[in-house]
Scaffold this active site. Structure first.
Site, short mmCIF file in Angstrom:
data_model
loop_
_atom_site.label_atom_id
_atom_site.label_comp_id
_atom_site.label_asym_id
_atom_site.label_seq_id
_atom_site.Cartn_x
_atom_site.Cartn_y
_atom_site.Cartn_z
N LYS A 1 0.96 -1.52 0.25
CA LYS A 1 -0.59 -0.34 -0.11
C LYS A 1 0.64 1.20 0.21
O LYS A 1 0.64 1.88 -1.31
CB LYS A 1 -1.10 -0.19 1.54
CG LYS A 1 -1.80 1.23 1.26
CD LYS A 1 -3.44 0.78 2.59
CE LYS A 1 -3.32 0.64 3.46
NZ LYS A 1 -2.47 1.49 4.38
N ARG B 1 2.91 5.66 -3.39
CA ARG B 1 3.99 6.84 -3.50
C ARG B 1 5.06 7.10 -5.38
O ARG B 1 4.36 7.62 -5.46
CB ARG B 1 5.22 6.61 -2.50
CG ARG B 1 4.86 7.14 -1.05
CD ARG B 1 5.82 5.56 -0.32
NE ARG B 1 6.11 6.77 0.84
CZ ARG B 1 5.08 6.28 1.53
NH1 ARG B 1 4.17 5.22 1.79
NH2 ARG B 1 5.84 6.42 2.61
N GLY C 1 -5.30 7.55 5.52
CA GLY C 1 -4.39 8.75 5.67
C GLY C 1 -2.93 8.74 5.21
O GLY C 1 -2.39 10.06 5.11
N ARG D 1 -8.24 12.45 11.87
CA ARG D 1 -7.50 11.92 12.33
C ARG D 1 -6.36 13.12 12.15
O ARG D 1 -6.88 14.32 11.79
CB ARG D 1 -6.87 10.87 11.30
CG ARG D 1 -7.23 9.68 11.56
CD ARG D 1 -7.00 8.56 10.64
NE ARG D 1 -5.57 8.58 11.32
CZ ARG D 1 -4.63 7.33 9.90
NH1 ARG D 1 -5.23 6.66 8.73
NH2 ARG D 1 -3.26 6.85 10.21
N SER E 1 6.65 9.50 12.32
CA SER E 1 5.99 8.72 10.66
C SER E 1 6.77 9.01 9.78
O SER E 1 6.83 10.31 9.18
CB SER E 1 5.03 10.10 11.28
OG SER E 1 3.69 10.22 10.19
N ASP F 1 1.31 -0.78 11.83
CA ASP F 1 0.75 -1.29 11.78
C ASP F 1 0.45 -2.88 12.01
O ASP F 1 -1.30 -3.14 11.59
CB ASP F 1 0.17 -0.96 9.58
CG ASP F 1 0.15 -0.32 9.97
OD1 ASP F 1 -0.11 0.82 10.16
OD2 ASP F 1 0.51 0.58 8.19
C1 S3P Z 1 2.31 4.66 6.02
C2 S3P Z 1 2.96 4.96 7.47
C3 S3P Z 1 2.10 4.73 8.88
C4 S3P Z 1 1.46 3.47 8.78
C5 S3P Z 1 0.35 3.70 7.13
C6 S3P Z 1 1.03 3.96 5.84
C7 S3P Z 1 2.91 5.14 4.87
O1 S3P Z 1 1.38 5.75 9.38
O2 S3P Z 1 0.49 3.20 9.66
O3 S3P Z 1 -0.33 2.88 7.86
O4 S3P Z 1 3.10 4.82 3.70
O5 S3P Z 1 3.54 5.67 4.65
P1 S3P Z 1 2.53 6.74 9.88
O6 S3P Z 1 3.12 7.27 9.48
O7 S3P Z 1 1.85 8.19 10.48
O8 S3P Z 1 3.41 6.45 11.29
#
Ligand code: S3P
Length: 444
Positions: A27, A32, A100, A128, A174, A327
């Site tokens: 994912k 990206r 998110g 969020r 993050s 996750d």
């Molecule tokens: C992700 C980063 C993580 C993860 C999300 C995917 C990403 O979140 O929990 O499922 O693709 O950059 P955070 O950056 O908020 O930790």
């Protein structure tokens, strides 16, 4: 918000799980690859894209921002980008649904363009925090014109006409935040620098390099990285192959570990060390996870993994491992419930701001199925007894990973486990039910 009727589902104990499968594309890389291809002039291709709802919302956002994206009947995505800083003003709000990642990454990409866009999402995403991303983007010259209370969605962002490069020390571990700053930094002159105290997944850095950007990442402190991006590159079109998502592989993997007599092989699972914290932890718990073959797949190491049923034992999971398995704590909670002894997972603060409050959700999911659980500060403690009573109904809170974790638990518990809604599984793993049934799971 969620007015659509929910779709409950029940998992029951049955025979062993057997077979060889490939879980869908990663994912994080899928989002990206689309966004970077959209910022490139010329045609890029993406093979193995995760066609889950989250990623399809990013497809729609890229189209709304002026990129051309087409899918061939064979499932190859062809993307004609607009170039760094070249997004067009979207005619309508961008809807990121449950995602998110899509939302925060596109906030970063839009922040470097002289356009105004409104960002929205479903009831879960509207809860969020977006402030963590908006703070650095405002430092780079973007302006938040409208926002819901606490910097939440829906919000309207005006991108910078002349974006400024910044040096940003990330206050939270993050990858989404890091990526938003780097994507905005593409349009700024000079060096954009992100410093993270805890290294998070590095797919943005790897893909930026793949698309021709100059980016250097070096160790910083005990667990961190310092990432330096040269702004205003001419990104070159590239072909991306998306490897299988380790976060999705986690579900059949734990299912095979806890359902007696199981023996499955998961093909082509991405083994990026910033994503494999769960595999390390499960092995420490006594899991039989054998690497059958490894190879390089589009710049990432991938492995075929053979998993056989294992008697697990409780362990302590150190807080510095959290970014590499952020996750996976829900499904680790399930493995811990079937283990003998106590598992203590430390430093889980970030779990509170995921698709749901996953710290509380993991505890609730286990408690309604007869497991003794405690939350102490940011730690989760699960007292495993080697078996699980089950019989509970789990509330999924619009969170795909709660849904899949609870169903995996039901495949090995004494009584069936029911979830109130399976609809959100489609955000990250559209054929989860079909794939698990193919291995022999009783889901109905
Ligand atoms: C992700 C980063 C993580 C993860 C999300 C995917 C990403 O979140 O929990 O499922 O693709 O950059 P955070 O950056 O908020 O930790």
């Amino acid at each position: 918000m969620n007015t659509v009727a929910s779709t409950p589902l029940t998992a029951r104990r049955g025979g062993p799980l057997q077979g060889r499968v490939r879980v869908p594309g990663d994912k994080s890389i899928s989002h990206r690859a689309l966004i970077l291809a959209a910022l490139t002039v010329g045609e890029s291709t993406v093979a193995g894209l995760l066609e889950g709802e989250d990623v399809l919302n990013t497809v729609a956002a890229m189209r709304a921002l002026g990129a051309r994206l087409e899918r061939t009947p064979e499932g190859l995505w062809k993307i004609h980008g607009v170039g760094v800083g070249g997004f067009a003003q979207p005619a309508a709000p961008l809807d990121f649904g449950n995602s998110g990642t899509g939302c925060r990454l596109v906030l970063g990409a839009v922040a470097g363009c002289p356009i105004t866009a409104t960002f929205d999402g479903d009831a879960s995403l509207r809860k969020r925090p977006m402030r963590r991303v908006l703070d650095p983007l405002e430092k780079m010259g973007a302006r938040v014109i409208e926002q819901a209370e606490g910097g939440r969605l829906p919000l309207t962002l005006q991108g910078a006409t002349d974006p400024l490069p910044i040096e940003y020390e990330s206050p939270v571990p993050s990858a989404q935040l890091k990526s938003a700053v780097l994507l905005a930094g593409l349009a700024a002159p000079g060096e954009t620098i992100v410093i993270e105290a805890e290294a998070t997944r590095d797919h943005t850095e790897r893909l930026l390099k793949h698309f021709g950007a100059k980016i250097v990442s070096k160790p910083h402190g005990e667990h961190g990285r310092r990432i330096v991006l040269q702004g205003q590159p001419e990104l070159e079109p590239a072909n991306v192959m998306v490897p299988a998502d380790p976060s999705s592989a986690a579900f059949p993997m734990v299912a095979a570990l806890i359902v007696p007599g199981s023996d499955i092989t998961l093909d082509g699972v991405m083994m990026n060390p910033l994503r494999t914290g769960l595999f390390t932890t499960l092995k420490e718990m006594g899991a039989k996870i054998e690497t059958v073959a490894t190879r390089d797949d589009g710049g990432e190491e991938v492995a075929d993994l053979r998993i056989t049923t294992s008697q697990l034992k409780g362990v302590e999971v150190p807080p510095e491992r959290a970014p590499a398995m952020i996750d996976e704590y829900l499904i680790l909670g399930v493995a811990a419930a079937f283990a003998q002894g106590t598992t203590r997972m430390r430093g889980l603060k970030e779990l509170r701001v995921k698709e749901s409050d996953r710290l509380e959700a993991t505890a609730d999911m286990l408690r309604v199925n007869g497991i003794s659980v405690e939350i102490e500060g940011d730690d989760l403690i699960v007292h495993g007894k080697g078996s699980v009573a089950g019989g509970g109904e789990v509330k999924t809170h619009m969170d795909h990973r709660i849904a899949m974790s609870a169903l995996v638990m039901g495949l090995a518990s004494e009584n069936p486990v029911r979830i109130d809604d399976s609809a959100f599984i489609a955000t990250s793993f559209p054929d989860f039910v079909g794939l698990m049934r193919g291995l022999g799971a009783d889901l109905a």
